[in-house]
Enzyme design. Structure first.
Site, PDB file in Angstrom:
ATOM      1  N   GLU A  39     -83.443  -4.493 -41.742  1.00  0.00           N
ATOM      2  CA  GLU A  39     -82.262  -3.897 -41.118  1.00  0.00           C
ATOM      3  C   GLU A  39     -81.302  -3.361 -42.183  1.00  0.00           C
ATOM      4  OE1 GLU A  39     -78.945  -5.122 -37.704  1.00  0.00           O
ATOM      5  OE2 GLU A  39     -79.961  -6.690 -38.836  1.00  0.00           O
ATOM      6  N   LYS A  74     -79.854   0.757 -32.400  1.00  0.00           N
ATOM      7  CA  LYS A  74     -79.709  -0.607 -31.884  1.00  0.00           C
ATOM      8  C   LYS A  74     -78.820  -0.609 -30.641  1.00  0.00           C
ATOM      9  CE  LYS A  74     -78.352  -5.176 -33.701  1.00  0.00           C
ATOM     10  NZ  LYS A  74     -77.925  -5.857 -34.957  1.00  0.00           N
ATOM     11  N   CYS A 113     -82.955  -6.517 -34.718  1.00  0.00           N
ATOM     12  CA  CYS A 113     -82.228  -7.780 -34.868  1.00  0.00           C
ATOM     13  C   CYS A 113     -81.772  -8.367 -33.532  1.00  0.00           C
ATOM     14  CB  CYS A 113     -81.071  -7.594 -35.844  1.00  0.00           C
ATOM     15  SG  CYS A 113     -80.432  -9.171 -36.495  1.00  0.00           S
TER      16      CYS A 113
END
Length: 285
Positions: A50, A123, A160
């Site tokens: 990430e 994300k 994540c």
């Protein structure tokens, strides 16, 4: 057969030890030998961690880090495209994206084996809890859950905190993903027990492979905790079949057979037997 690689990495330089541009360049330079090693080993699909080229700066709320965001496609994706072409290797490149002033995203670009930029995932689920003050830095994603047809496989990305939510993982399966990569930054004591629970569950529930990446080391001055690495691959049965260390910079390489997806889905019929009409009203909420 697919040969895939994951790179987990600690910081070579952090806040106070150089400018933001110098910190980013140091992180890229630290990655390059492992990217080259992946190429030498014949890795076909490589995923980085990430926001791979910066610290995980979200435990603070310093808007100076806005300056580390960049266009996607942009300079970093173009640089990685050179390595994709050199090694005939798909590369997933997670970076801090700037679309326009004030429009900043936690993004992963997907570059095909010939260097072609295929698109990006932003994300969707943005945490703001326990030192992960991400809403200060990122807008929620607005591109849905795309799946990219690469030279070697159909690839999806989850990033994540997304992994705590099964909905997007299911959509990636419905959209045809064969491999889902989850680049992460997560520390011991907060969610380590979930690290080997959630993503194998997604893989098993949807019948695809996953590559899960977490950075290593402690990052000052934020001192959020120890990033525990433990990057791994998991198969469509939910079984982890390759795993990296908790504390070392590492390239994890594994080979796997995509035909297992057909075998598993023929057994369990995840998509034939699902009943979306039974929870349609809940989804509307």
């Amino acid at each position: 057969m697919i040969k895939s690689g994951l790179i987990q990495m600690s910081l070579p330089m952090t806040e106070g030890e150089g400018s933001i541009a110098e910190i980013k360049e140091a992180m890229v330079q630290k990655h390059l030998p492992l990217i080259d090693e992946a190429g030498r080993q014949g890795v076909q699909i490589l995923c980085l961690q990430e926001i791979f080229n910066t610290p995980y700066f979200c435990p603070g709320q310093d808007n100076a880090w806005y300056a580390s965001a960049e266009a996607v496609p942009g300079p970093t994706t173009e640089r990685m495209a050179e390595y994709a072409r050199k090694y005939n290797m798909v590369i997933i490149v997670p970076v801090y994206e700037k679309e326009a002033a004030g429009f900043l995203y936690n993004t992963a670009a997907v570059i095909d084996a010939d260097g072609t930029y295929l698109g990006k995932y932003r994300k969707n689920h943005i945490p703001h809890t326990s030192g992960f003050w991400e809403k200060y830095f990122f807008k929620p994603g607005n591109l849905g859950y795309p799946v990219f047809q690469t030279k070697y496989a159909k690839v999806g990305v989850y990033i994540c905190y997304d992994r705590h939510f099964p909905d997007g993982a299911r959509v990636l399966g419905l959209n045809g993903a064969e491999i889902v990569y989850n680049p992460s930054a997560t520390v011991a004591g907060l969610s380590q027990y979930l690290w080997k629970l959630e993503q194998p569950a997604h893989a098993a529930a949807n019948g695809y492979f996953m590559g899960c990446i977490n950075r290593v080391g402690e990052e000052k001055p934020w001192n959020l905790g120890r990033f525990y690495g433990s990057s791994y691959f998991v198969d469509p049965r939910g079984q982890i079949f390759a795993q990296a260390s908790e504390d070392k910079d590492e390239l994890l390489v594994a080979e796997f057979d995509l035909d297992m997806i057909e075998e598993v889905r023929a057994t369990w019929q995840f998509f034939r037997d699902r009943r979306p009409e039974t929870y349609e009203k809940l989804v509307e909420l």
